[in-house]
Design a protein around this motif. Structure first.
Motif, PDB file in Angstrom:
ATOM      1  N   GLN A 144      -6.319   3.390  -6.405  1.00 41.89           N
ATOM      2  CA  GLN A 144      -4.982   3.765  -5.756  1.00 41.89           C
ATOM      3  C   GLN A 144      -5.128   3.263  -4.463  1.00 41.89           C
ATOM      4  OE1 GLN A 144      -2.218   5.770  -6.057  1.00 41.89           O
ATOM      5  NE2 GLN A 144      -2.461   5.495  -8.224  1.00 41.89           N
ATOM      6  N   GLU A 145      -6.465   3.199  -4.020  1.00 43.86           N
ATOM      7  CA  GLU A 145      -6.580   2.676  -2.768  1.00 43.86           C
ATOM      8  C   GLU A 145      -6.151   1.041  -2.448  1.00 43.86           C
ATOM      9  OE1 GLU A 145      -8.842   6.196  -3.154  1.00 43.86           O
ATOM     10  OE2 GLU A 145      -8.719   4.348  -4.208  1.00 43.86           O
ATOM     11  N   GLU A 146      -6.452   0.296  -3.625  1.00 42.29           N
ATOM     12  CA  GLU A 146      -6.306  -0.979  -3.699  1.00 42.29           C
ATOM     13  C   GLU A 146      -4.556  -1.228  -3.661  1.00 42.29           C
ATOM     14  OE1 GLU A 146      -6.484  -5.192  -3.771  1.00 42.29           O
ATOM     15  OE2 GLU A 146      -7.984  -3.536  -3.119  1.00 42.29           O
ATOM     16  N   MET A 147      -4.124  -0.269  -4.503  1.00 39.01           N
ATOM     17  CA  MET A 147      -2.489  -0.442  -4.583  1.00 39.01           C
ATOM     18  C   MET A 147      -1.696  -0.279  -3.397  1.00 39.01           C
ATOM     19  SD  MET A 147      -1.648   0.517  -8.498  1.00 39.01           S
ATOM     20  CE  MET A 147      -2.023   2.330  -8.617  1.00 39.01           C
ATOM     21  N   ALA A 148      -2.619   0.845  -2.685  1.00 40.59           N
ATOM     22  CA  ALA A 148      -1.740   1.130  -1.359  1.00 40.59           C
ATOM     23  C   ALA A 148      -2.004   0.215  -0.509  1.00 40.59           C
ATOM     24  CB  ALA A 148      -2.423   2.486  -0.837  1.00 40.59           C
ATOM     25  N   THR A 149      -3.150  -0.651  -0.427  1.00 38.77           N
ATOM     26  CA  THR A 149      -3.300  -1.630   0.439  1.00 38.77           C
ATOM     27  C   THR A 149      -2.321  -2.826   0.177  1.00 38.77           C
ATOM     28  OG1 THR A 149      -5.812  -1.278   0.763  1.00 38.77           O
ATOM     29  CG2 THR A 149      -5.092  -3.554   1.248  1.00 38.77           C
ATOM     30  N   ARG A 150      -2.564  -3.210  -1.399  1.00 41.41           N
ATOM     31  CA  ARG A 150      -1.318  -4.348  -1.606  1.00 41.41           C
ATOM     32  C   ARG A 150      -0.006  -4.070  -1.272  1.00 41.41           C
ATOM     33  NH1 ARG A 150      -3.982  -5.052  -7.740  1.00 41.41           N
ATOM     34  NH2 ARG A 150      -6.072  -5.822  -7.037  1.00 41.41           N
ATOM     35  N   PHE A 151       0.540  -2.728  -1.392  1.00 40.26           N
ATOM     36  CA  PHE A 151       1.880  -2.588  -0.929  1.00 40.26           C
ATOM     37  C   PHE A 151       2.092  -2.821   0.676  1.00 40.26           C
ATOM     38  CE2 PHE A 151       4.497   0.644   1.255  1.00 40.26           C
ATOM     39  CZ  PHE A 151       5.702   0.183   0.736  1.00 40.26           C
ATOM     40  N   GLU A 152       1.028  -2.162   1.403  1.00 42.06           N
ATOM     41  CA  GLU A 152       1.103  -2.417   2.732  1.00 42.06           C
ATOM     42  C   GLU A 152       1.200  -3.942   2.921  1.00 42.06           C
ATOM     43  OE1 GLU A 152       1.597  -0.247   5.349  1.00 42.06           O
ATOM     44  OE2 GLU A 152       1.650   1.116   3.743  1.00 42.06           O
ATOM     45  N   ASN A 153       0.351  -4.880   2.588  1.00 47.36           N
ATOM     46  CA  ASN A 153       0.365  -6.298   2.727  1.00 47.36           C
ATOM     47  C   ASN A 153       1.819  -6.815   2.279  1.00 47.36           C
ATOM     48  OD1 ASN A 153      -2.179  -6.273   3.512  1.00 47.36           O
ATOM     49  ND2 ASN A 153      -3.113  -6.895   1.351  1.00 47.36           N
ATOM     50  N   GLU A 154       2.272  -6.431   1.195  1.00 48.72           N
ATOM     51  CA  GLU A 154       3.671  -6.761   0.643  1.00 48.72           C
ATOM     52  C   GLU A 154       4.650  -6.423   1.807  1.00 48.72           C
ATOM     53  OE1 GLU A 154       5.454  -9.536  -1.211  1.00 48.72           O
ATOM     54  OE2 GLU A 154       3.310  -8.907  -1.899  1.00 48.72           O
ATOM     55  N   LYS A 155       4.531  -5.421   2.354  1.00 49.21           N
ATOM     56  CA  LYS A 155       5.714  -4.655   3.078  1.00 49.21           C
ATOM     57  C   LYS A 155       5.435  -5.438   4.431  1.00 49.21           C
ATOM     58  CE  LYS A 155       4.853  -0.713   4.864  1.00 49.21           C
ATOM     59  NZ  LYS A 155       4.801   0.779   5.366  1.00 49.21           N
ATOM     60  N   LYS A 156       4.568  -5.643   4.954  1.00 50.13           N
ATOM     61  CA  LYS A 156       4.519  -6.700   6.412  1.00 50.13           C
ATOM     62  C   LYS A 156       4.907  -7.784   6.209  1.00 50.13           C
ATOM     63  CE  LYS A 156       0.422  -3.925   7.895  1.00 50.13           C
ATOM     64  NZ  LYS A 156      -1.047  -3.829   8.580  1.00 50.13           N
ATOM     65  N   GLU A 157       4.263  -8.539   4.881  1.00 55.80           N
ATOM     66  CA  GLU A 157       4.830  -9.901   4.559  1.00 55.80           C
ATOM     67  C   GLU A 157       6.517  -9.955   4.539  1.00 55.80           C
ATOM     68  OE1 GLU A 157       4.858 -12.073   0.683  1.00 55.80           O
ATOM     69  OE2 GLU A 157       3.110 -12.550   1.438  1.00 55.80           O
ATOM     70  N   SER A 158       6.900  -9.072   4.093  1.00 58.56           N
ATOM     71  CA  SER A 158       8.392  -8.943   3.939  1.00 58.56           C
ATOM     72  C   SER A 158       9.112  -9.112   5.279  1.00 58.56           C
ATOM     73  CB  SER A 158       8.970  -7.802   3.036  1.00 58.56           C
ATOM     74  OG  SER A 158       8.858  -6.671   3.837  1.00 58.56           O
ATOM     75  N   LEU A 159       8.676  -8.632   6.255  1.00 57.08           N
ATOM     76  CA  LEU A 159       8.997  -8.625   7.673  1.00 57.08           C
ATOM     77  C   LEU A 159       9.159  -9.968   8.205  1.00 57.08           C
ATOM     78  CD1 LEU A 159       7.387  -5.674   9.486  1.00 57.08           C
ATOM     79  CD2 LEU A 159       9.769  -5.723   8.342  1.00 57.08           C
ATOM     80  N   LEU A 160       8.409 -10.915   7.558  1.00 56.86           N
ATOM     81  CA  LEU A 160       8.111 -12.234   8.043  1.00 56.86           C
ATOM     82  C   LEU A 160       8.950 -13.137   7.236  1.00 56.86           C
ATOM     83  CD1 LEU A 160       4.380 -12.707   8.295  1.00 56.86           C
ATOM     84  CD2 LEU A 160       5.779 -12.055   9.919  1.00 56.86           C
ATOM     85  N   VAL A 161       9.751 -12.639   6.214  1.00 51.12           N
ATOM     86  CA  VAL A 161      10.490 -13.475   5.327  1.00 51.12           C
ATOM     87  C   VAL A 161      11.658 -13.947   6.023  1.00 51.12           C
ATOM     88  CG1 VAL A 161      12.088 -13.544   3.266  1.00 51.12           C
ATOM     89  CG2 VAL A 161       9.616 -12.691   3.290  1.00 51.12           C
ATOM     90  N   ILE A 162      12.130 -15.042   6.129  1.00 48.13           N
ATOM     91  CA  ILE A 162      13.199 -15.560   6.940  1.00 48.13           C
ATOM     92  C   ILE A 162      12.975 -16.130   8.431  1.00 48.13           C
ATOM     93  CG2 ILE A 162      15.759 -15.365   7.620  1.00 48.13           C
ATOM     94  CD1 ILE A 162      16.325 -13.620   5.407  1.00 48.13           C
ATOM     95  N   SER A 163      12.561 -15.020   9.241  1.00 48.11           N
ATOM     96  CA  SER A 163      12.324 -15.533  10.649  1.00 48.11           C
ATOM     97  C   SER A 163      10.761 -15.993  10.903  1.00 48.11           C
ATOM     98  CB  SER A 163      12.616 -14.282  11.205  1.00 48.11           C
ATOM     99  OG  SER A 163      11.764 -13.013  11.077  1.00 48.11           O
TER     100      SER A 163
END
Length: 352
Positions: A144-163
């Motif tokens: 669960q800890e690893e999956m939570a970390t992967r979500f946070e990483n993907e969420k932060k990366e999504s903010l960088l998409v496009i700009s």
């Protein structure tokens, strides 16, 4: 949508019910709301049923814009033509071919910038990653800890998409403050109104909407059905239809289980809106959705009017047009459900 007849029937039933059947809002109000960007109440406050009806309409048409622009139905501006407008070609066919149901089903997705061999290797690599992920899941599940970390990483990366640096198309970089001039601009009081990222870039702790705290199945569905009779059943049917829709094919390959890929597309849209499913491993998103596809998804779901044919052609180049339409159906419904979850959660909190 007629390429996917089962989904189209479900979609039209929902839209017809919202616009034409019995409901709290008068018919003219419904059409007026459908073309708005923003609802502002006057002296008379709306009832909760009216509010829910309006929210469903707004979410429906916000999401529908993503499908329209993402599927190349909207004409692009072209200064080289006499009227300034040209029709977008899809798979070397004009949209008039699509409307007339000309023979495009088996046309391969090609682009002048890429070769067929590259497209085929891209397809094989995707299928290999799907196979490897399935094998890894059977061998050992992430904590669960690893999956939570992967979500946070993907969420932060999504903010960088496009700009940000992840963007594969330089023309899209740094246009957050750009105001797009369109034919409908005279109807808009605030031309700068539009999608905003759910958090500012650089923030350490980004807000998260934990799906299990407020789900469509357990919360949103019942609220909508209570205040706007029967629409909950129609929407639920539509969501389930597109999520489970499959022909068990991937380009030239048959008998393929595409569940993992469909789930990654749906959940990535929700991830961009800060919605997390505790039982989903977001490492699958990172493995299955390449950068050009992420740029396309972010643009279609957040800035649909900026979608270009180049973006459409750049991902899954060996896939059929019908398969890319299927992608757009998934993106549209994921976008609509995300908006409904936030709105209905707010209404639920108001009631309690």
């Amino acid at each position: 949508m007629s390429i996917h007849t089962q989904y189209l029937e479900s979609f039209l039933r929902s839209q017809f019910y919202m616009l034409r059947m019995d409901g709290p809002l008068p018919l003219p109000y419904r059409h007026y709301i459908a073309i708005m960007k923003l609802v502002k109440t006057g002296e008379n406050n709306w009832s909760l049923p009216e509010l829910v009806h309006a929210v469903v309409l707004l979410a429906h048409y916000h999401a529908l814009a993503s499908f329209v622009f993402g599927s190349g139905i909207n004409p692009e501006r072209d200064p080289d033509t006499s009227n300034g407008v040209r029709l977008i070609a899809v798979n070397n066919f004009c949209v008039c071919d699509l409307a007339n149901d000309n023979n495009i089903e088996n046309a391969s997705l090609t682009s002048s910038n890429f070769g067929i061999a590259d497209s085929l290797s891209e397809l094989e690599a995707l299928m290999e990653r799907m196979k490897r992920l399935q094998e890894d899941k059977e061998d050992e599940e992430a904590s669960q800890e690893e999956m939570a970390t992967r979500f946070e990483n993907e969420k932060k990366e999504s903010l960088l998409v496009i700009s940000g640096g992840i963007c594969a198309f330089p023309v899209l970089i740094s246009f957050d403050d750009e105001i797009v001039s369109t034919d409908v601009s005279r109807y808009i009081e605030d031309p700068g109104f539009g999608y905003k990222d759910f958090a500012r870039r650089g923030e350490e702790h980004l807000p998260t909407f934990r799906a299990q705290d407020y789900t469509w199945e357990n919360h949103g569905f019942s609220l909508v059905n209570r205040l706007y009779s029967d629409i909950g059943h129609l929407l639920d049917e539509k969501f389930r239809m597109v999520y489970n829709l499959t022909y068990n094919t991937m380009a030239t390959h048959e008998d393929v289980d595409t569940t993992m890929l469909r789930r990654a597309l749906f959940n990535y849209v929700h991830c961009m809106y800060g919605i997390r499913y505790d039982d989903y491993d977001y490492g699958e998103v990172n493995q299955l959705l390449e950068r050009s596809l992420k740029v396309y998804i972010k643009t279609v779901t957040c800035y649909p009017e900026r979608t270009t044919k180049r973006m459409y052609d750049s991902y899954w180049r060996q896939f059929k047009h019908s398969e890319k339409v299927h992608v757009n159906l998934l993106l549209m419904e994921a976008r609509m459900q995300a908006e409904l979850l936030y709105a209905l959660r707010a209404i639920t909190r108001h009631l309690t």
